[in-house]
Design a protein around this motif. Structure first.
Motif, PDB file in Angstrom:
ATOM      1  N   PRO A 452       3.839  -9.631 -11.025  1.00 42.35           N
ATOM      2  CA  PRO A 452       2.856  -9.087 -10.079  1.00 42.35           C
ATOM      3  C   PRO A 452       1.565  -8.672 -10.779  1.00 42.35           C
ATOM      4  O   PRO A 452       1.591  -8.016 -11.814  1.00 42.35           O
ATOM      5  CB  PRO A 452       3.574  -7.883  -9.461  1.00 42.35           C
ATOM      6  N   ALA A 453       0.430  -9.081 -10.208  1.00 35.45           N
ATOM      7  CA  ALA A 453      -0.868  -8.675 -10.753  1.00 35.45           C
ATOM      8  C   ALA A 453      -1.186  -7.241 -10.364  1.00 35.45           C
ATOM      9  O   ALA A 453      -1.944  -6.564 -11.051  1.00 35.45           O
ATOM     10  CB  ALA A 453      -1.959  -9.616 -10.262  1.00 35.45           C
ATOM     11  N   GLN A 454      -0.616  -6.778  -9.243  1.00 39.72           N
ATOM     12  CA  GLN A 454      -0.763  -5.395  -8.816  1.00 39.72           C
ATOM     13  C   GLN A 454       0.631  -4.814  -8.616  1.00 39.72           C
ATOM     14  O   GLN A 454       1.626  -5.466  -8.947  1.00 39.72           O
ATOM     15  CB  GLN A 454      -1.583  -5.312  -7.524  1.00 39.72           C
ATOM     16  N   HIS A 455       0.720  -3.600  -8.095  1.00 40.96           N
ATOM     17  CA  HIS A 455       2.044  -3.038  -7.853  1.00 40.96           C
ATOM     18  C   HIS A 455       2.726  -3.800  -6.712  1.00 40.96           C
ATOM     19  O   HIS A 455       2.064  -4.474  -5.907  1.00 40.96           O
ATOM     20  CB  HIS A 455       1.959  -1.531  -7.557  1.00 40.96           C
ATOM     21  N   PRO A 456       4.052  -3.740  -6.624  1.00 39.02           N
ATOM     22  CA  PRO A 456       4.785  -4.615  -5.696  1.00 39.02           C
ATOM     23  C   PRO A 456       4.695  -4.214  -4.228  1.00 39.02           C
ATOM     24  O   PRO A 456       5.383  -4.811  -3.397  1.00 39.02           O
ATOM     25  CB  PRO A 456       6.232  -4.506  -6.204  1.00 39.02           C
ATOM     26  N   PHE A 457       3.862  -3.220  -3.889  1.00 42.68           N
ATOM     27  CA  PHE A 457       3.722  -2.802  -2.489  1.00 42.68           C
ATOM     28  C   PHE A 457       2.435  -3.348  -1.868  1.00 42.68           C
ATOM     29  O   PHE A 457       2.083  -3.013  -0.745  1.00 42.68           O
ATOM     30  CB  PHE A 457       3.729  -1.268  -2.401  1.00 42.68           C
ATOM     31  N   THR A 458       1.740  -4.214  -2.628  1.00 44.49           N
ATOM     32  CA  THR A 458       0.474  -4.767  -2.171  1.00 44.49           C
ATOM     33  C   THR A 458       0.700  -5.809  -1.088  1.00 44.49           C
ATOM     34  O   THR A 458       1.544  -6.698  -1.229  1.00 44.49           O
ATOM     35  CB  THR A 458      -0.273  -5.406  -3.360  1.00 44.49           C
ATOM     36  N   GLY A 459      -0.073  -5.715  -0.019  1.00 42.04           N
ATOM     37  CA  GLY A 459       0.053  -6.655   1.082  1.00 42.04           C
ATOM     38  C   GLY A 459      -0.362  -8.062   0.706  1.00 42.04           C
ATOM     39  O   GLY A 459      -1.050  -8.298  -0.293  1.00 42.04           O
ATOM     40  N   ILE A 460       0.062  -9.038   1.528  1.00 42.91           N
ATOM     41  CA  ILE A 460      -0.167 -10.460   1.264  1.00 42.91           C
ATOM     42  C   ILE A 460      -0.948 -11.059   2.423  1.00 42.91           C
ATOM     43  O   ILE A 460      -0.704 -10.750   3.593  1.00 42.91           O
ATOM     44  CB  ILE A 460       1.175 -11.207   1.116  1.00 42.91           C
ATOM     45  N   VAL A 461      -1.895 -11.929   2.098  1.00 45.82           N
ATOM     46  CA  VAL A 461      -2.586 -12.684   3.134  1.00 45.82           C
ATOM     47  C   VAL A 461      -1.538 -13.498   3.889  1.00 45.82           C
ATOM     48  O   VAL A 461      -0.768 -14.256   3.282  1.00 45.82           O
ATOM     49  CB  VAL A 461      -3.660 -13.595   2.512  1.00 45.82           C
ATOM     50  N   GLY A 492      -7.056  -0.739  -4.827  1.00 44.06           N
ATOM     51  CA  GLY A 492      -6.308  -0.388  -3.633  1.00 44.06           C
ATOM     52  C   GLY A 492      -5.869  -1.631  -2.906  1.00 44.06           C
ATOM     53  O   GLY A 492      -6.096  -2.758  -3.361  1.00 44.06           O
ATOM     54  N   SER A 493      -5.240  -1.440  -1.757  1.00 38.97           N
ATOM     55  CA  SER A 493      -4.788  -2.579  -0.971  1.00 38.97           C
ATOM     56  C   SER A 493      -4.348  -2.115   0.405  1.00 38.97           C
ATOM     57  O   SER A 493      -4.076  -0.930   0.627  1.00 38.97           O
ATOM     58  CB  SER A 493      -3.619  -3.297  -1.655  1.00 38.97           C
ATOM     59  N   ILE A 494      -4.295  -3.073   1.317  1.00 37.64           N
ATOM     60  CA  ILE A 494      -3.495  -2.899   2.516  1.00 37.64           C
ATOM     61  C   ILE A 494      -2.058  -3.123   2.082  1.00 37.64           C
ATOM     62  O   ILE A 494      -1.755  -4.092   1.388  1.00 37.64           O
ATOM     63  CB  ILE A 494      -3.912  -3.900   3.615  1.00 37.64           C
ATOM     64  N   ARG A 495      -1.155  -2.229   2.478  1.00 36.87           N
ATOM     65  CA  ARG A 495       0.213  -2.265   1.945  1.00 36.87           C
ATOM     66  C   ARG A 495       1.135  -3.144   2.795  1.00 36.87           C
ATOM     67  O   ARG A 495       0.816  -3.507   3.932  1.00 36.87           O
ATOM     68  CB  ARG A 495       0.808  -0.851   1.892  1.00 36.87           C
ATOM     69  N   ILE A 496       2.285  -3.416   2.213  1.00 40.48           N
ATOM     70  CA  ILE A 496       3.370  -4.051   2.971  1.00 40.48           C
ATOM     71  C   ILE A 496       4.039  -2.966   3.809  1.00 40.48           C
ATOM     72  O   ILE A 496       4.462  -1.941   3.271  1.00 40.48           O
ATOM     73  CB  ILE A 496       4.389  -4.694   2.021  1.00 40.48           C
ATOM     74  N   THR A 531       7.350   2.214  10.307  1.00 39.41           N
ATOM     75  CA  THR A 531       6.245   2.343   9.356  1.00 39.41           C
ATOM     76  C   THR A 531       4.973   1.742   9.933  1.00 39.41           C
ATOM     77  O   THR A 531       4.955   0.566  10.311  1.00 39.41           O
ATOM     78  CB  THR A 531       6.585   1.637   8.028  1.00 39.41           C
ATOM     79  N   PRO A 532       3.899   2.501  10.030  1.00 36.95           N
ATOM     80  CA  PRO A 532       2.654   1.942  10.572  1.00 36.95           C
ATOM     81  C   PRO A 532       1.958   1.074   9.530  1.00 36.95           C
ATOM     82  O   PRO A 532       2.159   1.247   8.317  1.00 36.95           O
ATOM     83  CB  PRO A 532       1.822   3.187  10.867  1.00 36.95           C
ATOM     84  N   PRO A 533       1.126   0.127   9.947  1.00 36.48           N
ATOM     85  CA  PRO A 533       0.244  -0.541   8.981  1.00 36.48           C
ATOM     86  C   PRO A 533      -0.586   0.527   8.263  1.00 36.48           C
ATOM     87  O   PRO A 533      -1.064   1.472   8.896  1.00 36.48           O
ATOM     88  CB  PRO A 533      -0.636  -1.441   9.857  1.00 36.48           C
ATOM     89  N   HIS A 534      -0.720   0.394   6.960  1.00 37.25           N
ATOM     90  CA  HIS A 534      -1.452   1.415   6.208  1.00 37.25           C
ATOM     91  C   HIS A 534      -2.031   0.809   4.938  1.00 37.25           C
ATOM     92  O   HIS A 534      -1.646  -0.284   4.513  1.00 37.25           O
ATOM     93  CB  HIS A 534      -0.560   2.617   5.871  1.00 37.25           C
ATOM     94  N   GLY A 535      -2.959   1.523   4.360  1.00 31.76           N
ATOM     95  CA  GLY A 535      -3.591   1.062   3.133  1.00 31.76           C
ATOM     96  C   GLY A 535      -4.365   2.192   2.487  1.00 31.76           C
ATOM     97  O   GLY A 535      -4.604   3.233   3.100  1.00 31.76           O
ATOM     98  N   GLY A 536      -4.750   1.981   1.257  1.00 33.92           N
ATOM     99  CA  GLY A 536      -5.472   3.042   0.546  1.00 33.92           C
ATOM    100  C   GLY A 536      -6.064   2.558  -0.748  1.00 33.92           C
ATOM    101  O   GLY A 536      -6.194   1.351  -0.992  1.00 33.92           O
ATOM    102  N   ILE A 537      -6.389   3.511  -1.583  1.00 36.06           N
ATOM    103  CA  ILE A 537      -7.054   3.201  -2.848  1.00 36.06           C
ATOM    104  C   ILE A 537      -6.894   4.397  -3.775  1.00 36.06           C
ATOM    105  O   ILE A 537      -6.644   5.523  -3.325  1.00 36.06           O
ATOM    106  CB  ILE A 537      -8.554   2.891  -2.618  1.00 36.06           C
TER     107      ILE A 537
END
Length: 597
Positions: A452-461, A492-496, A531-537
């Motif tokens: 993984p280039a980022q942490h494993p909770f990063t959302g996917i296109v 940051g990212s939009i999360r899974i 779990t709601p859609p969520h994201g942060g930085i």
């Protein structure tokens, strides 16, 4: 030996650096350290220093003989309290904020003495960083470190005010938690009550802030301390501070809008004006144009793909992959020695070869004419739009990183080095940039697999989800970085938010279901409860403040930093502990020679 006075009922009326002409004829009480003392016989001039700056105090033997006699005992860094009357100076000192006035002392109290410091408490010192950190309490008295700490306070204060106005709750997450390594090593804390088990200091509050979104907190932030047991550089510390932020139901742009408001206010605390919206750029475009995923946008020197111009000599020159070029303006005057140094630098970065073309009024000068021919060299000049006086620098790579243009990455580093050498980087520009469209996976040379280039909770296109197993190098994440002047401030990212997709990512990373449960079981359980859609930085506050303060190292904006060897020289940490403490924790040290404390 100097006798000490009691503070008694004296109360400070003004800070030293705050005195102005408007206070003329007022009686004031100042308190601080003796910065400098000048004895002219009947007159003693004293510079008193506190955190706001200096004030000049005058002791007149005829007007206040007792105070004058006491002032003769003062030495550098003594702590003193002075009562006196403010007067306008006949010759103002324009270098001091308080330079329009001085204080004629009527009374003096010496509150403490001081040993001779190991270095002079001035803005510029000759002391080594090691000495400064060992005596950090003296170093912090200097104007520059003191100013940096004050700026840090103002920046954080503005961040808190901004996020409060935007409806965020500041919520503290645990410092003692379970070990869930996120790429770096954890700092482990042994449990005295549960022998053989350990807490970990958090590398970030990532899982907890996502759980806060599941909890319905909606908008969270925290100025949080984080810990990573990794090798240090100028912009790394084993403990660091970040602005952590998470939102429920956000679009990516919603997070950008919040952070842009935060950064406008933070920059304002340093009297730096920036204007949103910040620029956006896709990861692949950044690599193509600048050879780096955190491009410094304050200057040009973009990359040019000149691979076609080398087509006729690829085998002869043993070229793999692409050939990337850039134009160093005005550098055609580089000597052979300077070009050789540049070639060595490129080789150290992994280049197969470095090729240069000098453009002058007489035409071009390049060794490439022997291998490529004059027509191909002219084509390189045309492709790069080089002008008379410029130097074209092209590189090829010795080894290709799967999924990457290795030559572009090398050229990107040379771009930065040449810009510094040629003084092309303006120091008074502030260029923010949002980087998006990052790959979800990168090739791990040591693991010989995609990691993984980022942490494993990063959302996917969404359109790339089906490529996780078949073509991981093509999978794009919903991650983003904020870059300022070529420095990554945070990611940051939009999360899974789907348990099924999260479990699939863990499998894609080679985790068994049992391993995923062992490391993240409580989080996977939480995902099943709506779990709601969520994201942060998370933004590195140390980096933010260092940039705004004009410092190259984050150590200069941290009150008590560690050295590059992860040591606190002032507190002498880390240190050994006695056997009783180890026995209470159920720990025995193996093959370690140690002395009892």
């Amino acid at each position: 030996m100097t006798a000490l006075d009691l503070l008694g009922d004296w109360k400070r009326t003004h800070y030293c650096g705050d005195l102005r002409a408007s206070e003329a004829d007022q009686e004031v009480v100042l308190m601080g350290w003796v910065h400098r003392r000048r004895d002219l016989g009947n007159l003693i001039f004293l510079d008193v220093r506190d955190r706001t700056g200096l004030a000049q105090v005058v002791f007149n033997k005829e007007l206040a003989p007792a105070a004058h006699a006491r002032a003769e005992e003062l030495r550098s860094e003594f702590v003193a309290a002075v009562r006196g009357r403010v007067a306008r100076r006949q010759k103002p000192n324009v270098e001091l904020a308080s330079g329009e006035v001085e204080v004629f002392a009527s009374e003096l109290r010496i509150l403490n003495t001081a040993k001779t410091p190991p270095f002079v408490v001035e803005d510029e010192v000759n002391a080594s960083e090691e000495t400064r950190l060992r005596y950090r309490y003296l170093d912090l008295r200097r104007p520059r470190p003191r100013s940096n700490i004050a700026l840090r306070h103002r920046v954080i204060f503005e961040i808190r005010k901004t996020l409060d106005a935007l409806g965020f709750y500041e919520i503290e997450t645990p410092m003692l938690t379970r070990s869930t390594p996120e790429g770096a090593r954890d700092y482990l804390v042994p449990s005295r009550i549960h022998h053989g088990q350990f807490y970990a200091l958090p590398q970030s509050p990532q899982i907890f802030k996502q759980i806060l979104m599941i909890s319905g907190m909606d908008r969270y932030f925290q100025i949080v301390r984080c810990f990573r047991d990794e090798d240090l550089r100028a912009d790394r510390q084993p403990e660091f501070t970040q602005l952590d932020l998470e939102m429920s139901f956000p679009r990516q742009q919603d997070i950008f809008d919040v952070i842009e408001q935060v950064m406008v206010r933070a920059c304002g605390a340093a009297e730096i004006s920036v204007t949103p919206p910040f620029r956006h750029m896709e990861y692949r475009e950044a690599i193509r144009r600048f050879g780096i995923d955190k491009p410094d946008m304050r200057f040009g020197m973009e990359l040019h793909d000149v691979t076609p111009q080398f087509a006729g000599a690829r085998e002869k020159m043993r070229i793999e992959g692409n050939v990337q070029a850039l134009v160093a303006p005005g550098a055609a005057s580089f000597s052979r020695k300077q070009l050789d140094e540049l070639a060595e630098q490129a080789k150290g970065l992994g280049a197969r070869g470095l090729y240069t073309v000098k453009v002058s009024t007489e035409g071009t000068s390049s060794q490439l004419e022997k291998t490529l021919g004059k027509e191909a060299v002219d084509a390189i000049v045309a492709a790069t739009s080089a002008k008379v006086g410029d130097l074209i620098v092209a590189v090829s790579a010795s080894e290709q990183i799967p999924g990457s243009d290795t030559a572009a990455l090398i050229a990107g580093q040379l771009r930065l080095a040449l810009a510094e050498r040629l003084n092309l980087v303006p120091k008074d520009r502030w260029e923010f940039l949002w980087l998006t469209g990052f790959p979800l996976f990168e090739w791990g040379p040591s693991e010989k697999r995609w990691v993984p280039a980022q942490h494993p909770f990063t959302g996917i296109v969404e359109s790339d989800v089906d490529k996780i197993e078949s073509a991981p190098w093509e999978v794009r994440s919903k991650g983003y970085d904020l870059v300022l002047n070529g420095v990554e401030l945070g990611s940051g990212s939009i999360r899974i938010h789907s348990q099924e997709l999260q479990a699939r990512i863990f499998r894609g990373l080679g985790m068994t279901e049992e391993q995923a449960r062992q490391r993240f079981g409580f989080f996977l359980d939480a995902l099943t409860y709506g779990t709601p859609p969520h994201g942060g930085i998370a933004l590195g506050l140390d980096r933010v403040v260092a940039l705004l303060a004009g410092e190259k190292s984050i150590r200069e904006v941290i009150a008590f930093p560690k050295t590059t060897a992860a040591q606190d020289l002032m507190a002498e940490a880390p240190s050994a502990v006695d056997n009783d403490q180890l026995e209470a924790l159920g720990i025995a040290l193996a093959d370690v020679k140690r002395n009892n404390v």
